[in-house]
Design a protein around this motif. Sequence first.
Motif, PDB file in Angstrom:
ATOM      1  N   LYS B 163      -7.558 -15.550  91.054  1.00 25.33           N
ATOM      2  CA  LYS B 163      -6.189 -15.030  91.193  1.00 25.33           C
ATOM      3  C   LYS B 163      -5.962 -14.416  92.570  1.00 25.33           C
ATOM      4  O   LYS B 163      -4.917 -14.618  93.200  1.00 25.33           O
ATOM      5  N   ILE B 164      -6.930 -13.635  93.036  1.00 27.50           N
ATOM      6  CA  ILE B 164      -6.772 -13.012  94.360  1.00 27.50           C
ATOM      7  C   ILE B 164      -6.632 -14.103  95.425  1.00 27.50           C
ATOM      8  O   ILE B 164      -5.779 -14.036  96.316  1.00 27.50           O
ATOM      9  N   TRP B 165      -7.465 -15.122  95.309  1.00 25.39           N
ATOM     10  CA  TRP B 165      -7.438 -16.200  96.299  1.00 25.39           C
ATOM     11  C   TRP B 165      -6.093 -16.941  96.260  1.00 25.39           C
ATOM     12  O   TRP B 165      -5.508 -17.279  97.293  1.00 25.39           O
ATOM     13  N   HIS B 166      -5.620 -17.185  95.043  1.00 22.64           N
ATOM     14  CA  HIS B 166      -4.338 -17.872  94.932  1.00 22.64           C
ATOM     15  C   HIS B 166      -3.209 -17.039  95.547  1.00 22.64           C
ATOM     16  O   HIS B 166      -2.343 -17.564  96.249  1.00 22.64           O
ATOM     17  N   CYS B 167      -3.246 -15.732  95.304  1.00 26.67           N
ATOM     18  CA  CYS B 167      -2.236 -14.840  95.897  1.00 26.67           C
ATOM     19  C   CYS B 167      -2.295 -14.928  97.417  1.00 26.67           C
ATOM     20  O   CYS B 167      -1.255 -15.026  98.090  1.00 26.67           O
ATOM     21  N   LEU B 168      -3.496 -14.889  97.929  1.00 25.37           N
ATOM     22  CA  LEU B 168      -3.706 -14.978  99.377  1.00 25.37           C
ATOM     23  C   LEU B 168      -3.051 -16.251  99.941  1.00 25.37           C
ATOM     24  O   LEU B 168      -2.496 -16.248 101.039  1.00 25.37           O
ATOM     25  N   ARG B 169      -3.100 -17.308  99.177  1.00 29.89           N
ATOM     26  CA  ARG B 169      -2.548 -18.581  99.658  1.00 29.89           C
ATOM     27  C   ARG B 169      -1.028 -18.683  99.487  1.00 29.89           C
ATOM     28  O   ARG B 169      -0.346 -19.199 100.354  1.00 29.89           O
ATOM     29  N   VAL B 170      -0.533 -18.219  98.342  1.00 36.32           N
ATOM     30  CA  VAL B 170       0.894 -18.458  98.076  1.00 36.32           C
ATOM     31  C   VAL B 170       1.770 -17.255  98.411  1.00 36.32           C
ATOM     32  O   VAL B 170       2.978 -17.408  98.575  1.00 36.32           O
ATOM     33  N   ALA B 171       1.190 -16.064  98.482  1.00 29.72           N
ATOM     34  CA  ALA B 171       1.985 -14.871  98.808  1.00 29.72           C
ATOM     35  C   ALA B 171       1.183 -14.009  99.779  1.00 29.72           C
ATOM     36  O   ALA B 171       0.786 -12.881  99.465  1.00 29.72           O
ATOM     37  N   PRO B 172       0.946 -14.535 100.983  1.00 24.84           N
ATOM     38  CA  PRO B 172       0.092 -13.810 101.930  1.00 24.84           C
ATOM     39  C   PRO B 172       0.629 -12.411 102.273  1.00 24.84           C
ATOM     40  O   PRO B 172      -0.169 -11.505 102.529  1.00 24.84           O
ATOM     41  N   GLU B 173       1.959 -12.252 102.224  1.00 24.42           N
ATOM     42  CA  GLU B 173       2.518 -10.935 102.558  1.00 24.42           C
ATOM     43  C   GLU B 173       2.105  -9.897 101.512  1.00 24.42           C
ATOM     44  O   GLU B 173       1.895  -8.722 101.850  1.00 24.42           O
ATOM     45  N   VAL B 174       1.960 -10.326 100.280  1.00 26.06           N
ATOM     46  CA  VAL B 174       1.480  -9.405  99.234  1.00 26.06           C
ATOM     47  C   VAL B 174       0.000  -9.119  99.466  1.00 26.06           C
ATOM     48  O   VAL B 174      -0.443  -7.967  99.460  1.00 26.06           O
TER      49      VAL B 174
END
Lengths: 561, 561
Positions: B163-174
């Motif tokens: 999940k963290i990795w996916h966030c990093l990819r799709v919502a880098p600002e978050v």
Amino acid sequence: MSKYSIGLDFGTNSVRALIVDVGNGEEIATSVWNYQHGEEGIVLDAREPYLARQHPADYVEGVKACVAQSLQEAASQTDFSARDVIGIGVDTTGSTPLPVDKTGKPLAFHDAFEETPAAMAWLWKDHTAFAEAGEITNRAEQMRPQYLAKCGGTYSSEWFWSKIWHCLRVAPEVHDAAYTWVELADWIPALLSGTTHPSVLKRGICAAGHKAMFHTSWGGYPDEEFLSSLDPKLAEIRRTLPSRAYTVADAAGGLTEEWARKLGLPVGIPVAVGALDAHLGGVGSGIQENALVKIMGTSTCDMMVSPLDKDLPDIPGLCGIVPESILPGFHGLEAGQSAVGDIFNWFVSRIQPGGEKGTHEELAEQAARLRPGESGLLGLDWHNGNRTVLVDQRLTGALMGMTLHTSPAEIYRAWIESTAFGARVIMERFEEYGLKVERVLTCGGISFRSPLTMQIYADVMGRVIEVSRSEQTCALGAAMAGSVVAGKEAGGYTDFTEAVVKMTGIREAKYTPIPRNVAIYSQLYQLYRQLHDVFGTEEYSQNLYHVMKRLLSLRDEVISA
Amino acid sequence: MSKYSIGLDFGTNSVRALIVDVGNGEEIATSVWNYQHGEEGIVLDAREPYLARQHPADYVEGVKACVAQSLQEAASQTDFSARDVIGIGVDTTGSTPLPVDKTGKPLAFHDAFEETPAAMAWLWKDHTAFAEAGEITNRAEQMRPQYLAKCGGTYSSEWFWSKIWHCLRVAPEVHDAAYTWVELADWIPALLSGTTHPSVLKRGICAAGHKAMFHTSWGGYPDEEFLSSLDPKLAEIRRTLPSRAYTVADAAGGLTEEWARKLGLPVGIPVAVGALDAHLGGVGSGIQENALVKIMGTSTCDMMVSPLDKDLPDIPGLCGIVPESILPGFHGLEAGQSAVGDIFNWFVSRIQPGGEKGTHEELAEQAARLRPGESGLLGLDWHNGNRTVLVDQRLTGALMGMTLHTSPAEIYRAWIESTAFGARVIMERFEEYGLKVERVLTCGGISFRSPLTMQIYADVMGRVIEVSRSEQTCALGAAMAGSVVAGKEAGGYTDFTEAVVKMTGIREAKYTPIPRNVAIYSQLYQLYRQLHDVFGTEEYSQNLYHVMKRLLSLRDEVISA
């Protein structure tokens, strides 16, 4: 001036008369009469779930009633006159044998046996003789393997000798009172032409060949040595049977005065030798060389013909290969699927899925919106066993690929697809043994009621599917036999080749394979074939890890396409 | 004077508070508060079907509301006083990580991210990170196979690093705004005890070990080299994580003055380190050595414990083996079935069989009248993949043995049986690797709502099935953690061994295997196992010709018995 022929079609619950214009096959009047005995015409026994009999009185009453009514209906058309009826043909269910006395009178017409089920007609779907069928198969494997080779390797509980033997065991008083047994398909033409006496009664090759192990290569019916080894009394029955059988191009005789009066038809018009309903259905659909005829209803019957002068090997798994059983001059080949419409009906009526949206119409409408492969489902259509090519009653239906999102319409479509895969197995078996399937002709309820099914069959089989013009191809085929036995001079035909051209036709709407569907289905068919072989044969071992994976990846591909 | 502990259970749609009498486990009051954001507490996105988030504001509101209401309910009982609450325990869904800033405040509490789904808690059932999960699994296979050995061979899209990795990819600002990520099970106790600051926040071994690849044998969380090879920013997150993790016998801290006031509870009472709901459900069911605890609901979670000082091999196919994840002093072992009640619900709600008679109650009543083997059906319970022992999402449900007589109730029973066979596979896997299953303890909705299912499980597993007294074993387990961190002097317990004896119990009604059913099911299980291996593994090839035959002959035997 038009000439007419009458087809009499003795079904499971009723008898139908169809009056056909010989010149163009137009069906100008029809009438149905429901059998009166038992439940919907079938005499049952609560203690014996496999028992199914019919009282022959229903046949006699039925002919009178439905011919009278169809003539009345036809008469309302200005240019019809009963005097212009030139012949009669008959098809019936089968094997539906009935015990008769020395004069050919059914035992059930004797007071002593009037209400004895064993003395009535043993309807095709009576399976009480399953033990005897197994014994006959085993004995034939040892003594007469050639007998089995012509009937797909297994003798059925539905057939002639199984039923006679079972009667001999469970109702010896009936058996002892019987002089011989007659197939319904033979008895009706004999009745109308006054030839029921066993010494003159003509037996049709169709029922004899497909249900009673008759074949000219071994001199007709099975030999006495073989039958004696089962039970000496079966050999006694054998001695009452003739050595010759007739095709539907032969007349059983002419309509008797008595029956002409009862029916309001000309005296002496020829009545054709009878045949089984599916076979005359094939004729009524326009069967010819290189055409596969599929009669599609609760089950299917798949038929082809091959010229007698062409070499034809035994084909494993077929229900029967019988010279002239369908058309004179051709081998008749019969295959089939034990359940087709029955599976769809079971799903709708017994499982009752989808609440209010669970009718055939609603499910078909939703299923039609699905793309091949989209559901990820794959079924085996063996809910009633597998007739061709596995010839195994002890197989069952299966479905794989279900997820928590699987819907009733997806399953409904999967069942249709599974029967189409089963149909392709049969077609490929014909072709593996040298026949060519250049046309697929269909008839029967499904063919004109379910466009979804027909398109799926076209896509799975990779063939244009044509649909018979007639909704009554069995009765039409019978009427065609009437026109052939009437002959050219009377206004009929010399042979079936001519009758087929003039009297049958197909609908304008054909179902053409859609290339992208064909591509998906050929992949699904490979998976079906693997399941078919792993569950349905003793030889084929395989790991099936790829099956669910492939179904899911096909689904993903289809959805993202 | 009784002492009390409060269990807080953060579920998928709501949070529950349960007030428990520490002395005897009596549940004196409970209250549920439904999350307010999104649909039934879950923030969805129509364009992303796999997305499922929760707003942390719901957690904060929820605690206040449901504790207040449960205290009010308890106060209506004469001998209860909030002053006698000695501890609090917490269980939550998981892996449900949320991004927080340097101070430990969830990003979703910042105005800029208030409505940004990526800044909320990523609910366990969020599967957006399936690609990342696949990459983590592949990389670990190459670089760190030991990481996979402890989590069943496959890293899940539901888990922390995916999940963290996916966030990093799709919502880098978050991701860039986040200092670190915290599991919900860790964040709630920290919130109540004022320890959310990352420098002091205690991480629980349960979520860390089962969802984030934490293991003391390799120094805690996965190493930086491994994470860098995925994305260097994951290694940065790694540096914000501690090297130690805590058990539920440790206190996260004492209840702060502010929260004591908000909740109306004593200042400073200890709040236990949190754990995943299923694990504290195991505790609340009385888990102990040689007992298999099954939490039976839409899916199942199967848990065992094994003393730390006993040798324990890696067990292929288990979801996780983590020291002290369930009980201090014991390895925690987790297995499960991806769909159990979900299959029954799918059949009833999605397929809707049987018309008016298609409710769970009606189908169960009819199914209960069937004898094992009578239907001739056999299913594979893989509608949502197979978690244990195959660890394969890309498997699907299957059913074989259908005939034209197969009824909805027969299929309903077959689905129950298929899940029972799946349960037996899990039990046998535990035993193959040296654990003993002397008792089977069950809890969860199915355990007390479906006697039919429980009897079938007893008959298939060949074990007496006991049912937990509590209907809220997760919250009860949390309250037990509260009683243990409170300690003996405060009126609680020294350890869980004592708490289990005093606070848990089973119902009088047990389900005992019926020998004749066991005999049939052991034969069906052999067939199930063959299908399981042929469809579910790459190695096992077999001919399956016997399967349908054996199902039919078993049926014949059962019916004629």
